[in-house]
Motif scaffolding. Structure first.
Motif, short mmCIF file in Angstrom:
data_model
loop_
_atom_site.label_atom_id
_atom_site.label_comp_id
_atom_site.label_asym_id
_atom_site.label_seq_id
_atom_site.Cartn_x
_atom_site.Cartn_y
_atom_site.Cartn_z
N GLN A 43 36.31 48.51 32.96
CA GLN A 43 37.58 48.69 33.66
C GLN A 43 37.99 47.46 34.47
O GLN A 43 39.10 47.42 35.00
CB GLN A 43 37.47 49.90 34.60
N TRP A 44 37.10 46.49 34.59
CA TRP A 44 37.41 45.32 35.41
C TRP A 44 38.71 44.60 34.99
O TRP A 44 39.57 44.37 35.84
CB TRP A 44 36.24 44.32 35.38
N PRO A 45 38.87 44.26 33.71
CA PRO A 45 40.10 43.54 33.32
C PRO A 45 41.38 44.32 33.65
O PRO A 45 42.36 43.74 34.14
CB PRO A 45 39.94 43.35 31.80
N LYS A 46 41.35 45.62 33.40
CA LYS A 46 42.52 46.45 33.67
C LYS A 46 42.85 46.46 35.16
O LYS A 46 44.02 46.32 35.56
CB LYS A 46 42.27 47.88 33.19
N GLN A 47 41.83 46.64 36.01
CA GLN A 47 42.06 46.70 37.45
C GLN A 47 42.53 45.35 38.00
O GLN A 47 43.44 45.29 38.85
CB GLN A 47 40.78 47.14 38.16
N VAL A 48 41.91 44.28 37.55
CA VAL A 48 42.31 42.94 38.01
C VAL A 48 43.74 42.64 37.59
O VAL A 48 44.53 42.11 38.37
CB VAL A 48 41.34 41.87 37.46
N LYS A 49 44.10 42.99 36.36
CA LYS A 49 45.47 42.77 35.89
C LYS A 49 46.47 43.53 36.74
O LYS A 49 47.52 42.99 37.13
CB LYS A 49 45.59 43.21 34.42
N MET A 50 46.14 44.78 37.07
CA MET A 50 47.03 45.60 37.90
C MET A 50 47.21 44.96 39.28
O MET A 50 48.33 44.88 39.81
CB MET A 50 46.45 47.01 38.04
N ILE A 51 46.12 44.51 39.89
CA ILE A 51 46.18 43.91 41.22
C ILE A 51 47.02 42.63 41.20
O ILE A 51 47.87 42.41 42.07
CB ILE A 51 44.76 43.64 41.75
N ARG A 80 43.50 31.00 42.65
CA ARG A 80 42.19 31.36 42.11
C ARG A 80 41.91 32.84 42.35
O ARG A 80 42.42 33.45 43.29
CB ARG A 80 41.12 30.50 42.78
N HIS A 81 41.05 33.38 41.49
CA HIS A 81 40.60 34.77 41.63
C HIS A 81 39.11 34.82 41.38
O HIS A 81 38.59 34.16 40.45
CB HIS A 81 41.33 35.69 40.64
N VAL A 82 38.40 35.59 42.19
CA VAL A 82 36.96 35.78 42.01
C VAL A 82 36.66 37.28 42.06
O VAL A 82 37.08 37.98 42.98
CB VAL A 82 36.14 35.05 43.10
N LEU A 83 35.95 37.75 41.06
CA LEU A 83 35.47 39.14 41.02
C LEU A 83 34.15 39.19 41.78
O LEU A 83 33.25 38.38 41.51
CB LEU A 83 35.29 39.57 39.57
N PHE A 84 34.02 40.14 42.71
CA PHE A 84 32.89 40.09 43.65
C PHE A 84 32.28 41.47 43.86
O PHE A 84 32.97 42.49 43.82
CB PHE A 84 33.38 39.55 44.99
N SER A 85 30.97 41.47 44.10
CA SER A 85 30.28 42.68 44.54
C SER A 85 29.26 42.29 45.61
O SER A 85 28.34 41.50 45.34
CB SER A 85 29.56 43.37 43.37
N SER A 86 29.41 42.85 46.79
CA SER A 86 28.44 42.60 47.86
C SER A 86 27.11 43.27 47.56
O SER A 86 26.07 42.85 48.07
CB SER A 86 29.00 43.11 49.20
N GLU A 87 27.12 44.30 46.73
CA GLU A 87 25.90 45.02 46.39
C GLU A 87 25.03 44.24 45.40
O GLU A 87 23.83 44.12 45.58
CB GLU A 87 26.24 46.40 45.81
N THR A 88 25.65 43.71 44.36
CA THR A 88 24.89 43.05 43.29
C THR A 88 24.86 41.54 43.41
O THR A 88 24.02 40.89 42.78
CB THR A 88 25.48 43.41 41.93
N GLY A 89 25.78 40.97 44.19
CA GLY A 89 25.84 39.52 44.30
C GLY A 89 26.77 38.89 43.27
O GLY A 89 26.92 37.66 43.23
N LEU A 90 27.40 39.71 42.44
CA LEU A 90 28.37 39.19 41.47
C LEU A 90 29.44 38.36 42.18
O LEU A 90 30.03 38.82 43.16
CB LEU A 90 29.04 40.36 40.73
N GLY A 91 29.68 37.17 41.69
CA GLY A 91 30.74 36.32 42.24
C GLY A 91 30.32 35.43 43.39
O GLY A 91 31.08 34.56 43.80
N ALA A 130 45.23 49.75 44.15
CA ALA A 130 46.34 48.80 44.15
C ALA A 130 46.43 48.13 45.52
O ALA A 130 46.08 48.74 46.54
CB ALA A 130 47.65 49.53 43.84
N PRO A 131 46.88 46.89 45.58
CA PRO A 131 47.04 46.22 46.87
C PRO A 131 47.97 47.02 47.77
O PRO A 131 48.95 47.61 47.30
CB PRO A 131 47.66 44.87 46.50
N SER A 132 47.65 47.05 49.05
CA SER A 132 48.51 47.74 50.02
C SER A 132 49.76 46.89 50.31
O SER A 132 49.83 45.71 49.93
CB SER A 132 47.75 47.98 51.32
N LYS A 133 50.72 47.48 50.99
CA LYS A 133 51.90 46.71 51.40
C LYS A 133 51.50 45.52 52.26
O LYS A 133 52.08 44.44 52.17
CB LYS A 133 52.87 47.61 52.16
N ASP A 134 50.48 45.73 53.11
CA ASP A 134 50.02 44.64 53.97
C ASP A 134 49.36 43.53 53.15
O ASP A 134 49.49 42.35 53.48
CB ASP A 134 49.04 45.17 55.02
#
Length: 209
Positions: A151-159, A170-181, A118-122
């Motif tokens: 689990q992506w949709p659930k986590q993004v919705k929660m955030i 705008r929102h972008v789903l990203f992975s530095s490992e795979t290059g997604l996004g 979940a997003p932090s207070k900051d």
């Protein structure tokens, strides 16, 4: 997007140290160790241009990276790291607030959030601050490779719920490992630059008339 060249320009702490060539700037904000440097490296297809560290709180300046001589990615100090002194946190806060309030070439802030948590207070404070001052923002949920795709949709919705995400942002789903996004984020950056240029041309035409 094809990267022709990318280079580290400066670690700046004062406005007089910021580049003065007026290229559009996209700032990356997020908590310490959220993966901002890894995201930059993936965006420019370089392994170590942006220095990553296992020690949170290491970035203590605004790190400028110029890409294709046309745009800057600006890495902010990570926030929320307990071992950074109160004085340092206040200095970082003042530096970032001044930058966000006054920096003319700034086009958008990329708010980096770990999809696993979940997003932090900051994070919430940063998002609310950007909305209050009407600074364009894109929420980038990174480390997507660490979570099952189902689990992506659930986590993004929660955030989004925790941030009180505005539907116009705008929102972008990203992975530095795979290059997604990666391409989606570059498309967004280029779209924002083009839109800003068009608005500037329209303003200039009106002023001439």
């Amino acid at each position: 997007m094809k990267i022709m060249n990318a280079e580290f320009i400066i670690s700046a702490v004062r406005p007089d140290q910021y580049p003065d060539d007026a290229l559009p700037e996209f700032a990356l904000a997020g908590r310490s160790n959220v993966g901002k440097s890894s995201l930059i490296n993936r965006m420019i297809n370089r392994k170590n241009l942006a220095r990553t560290s296992s020690q949170p709180g290491k970035t203590q300046q605004l790190n400028y990276y110029r890409v294709n001589d046309s745009v800057y990615l600006v890495d902010f100090p990570g926030y929320g790291y307990a071992k950074v002194s109160k004085v340092q946190r206040q200095q970082f806060g003042t530096m970032i607030e001044t930058f966000l309030s006054d920096r003319e070439p700034l086009r958008m802030v990329l708010l980096i959030v770990d999809i696993r948590h979940a997003p932090s207070k900051d994070d919430i404070l940063m998002y609310d601050w950007l909305k209050h001052y009407e600074i364009p923002v894109c929420v980038v949920t990174t480390k997507a490779d660490k979570v099952p795709k189902s689990q992506w949709p659930k986590q993004v919705k929660m955030i989004k719920q925790e941030l009180s995400f505005h539907p116009e942002d705008r929102h972008v789903l990203f992975s530095s490992e795979t290059g997604l996004g990666r391409e989606e984020l570059w498309d967004l950056i280029n779209e924002v630059i083009e839109q800003t240029n068009e608005e500037a041309e329209e303003t200039e035409e009106v002023s001439i008339e």
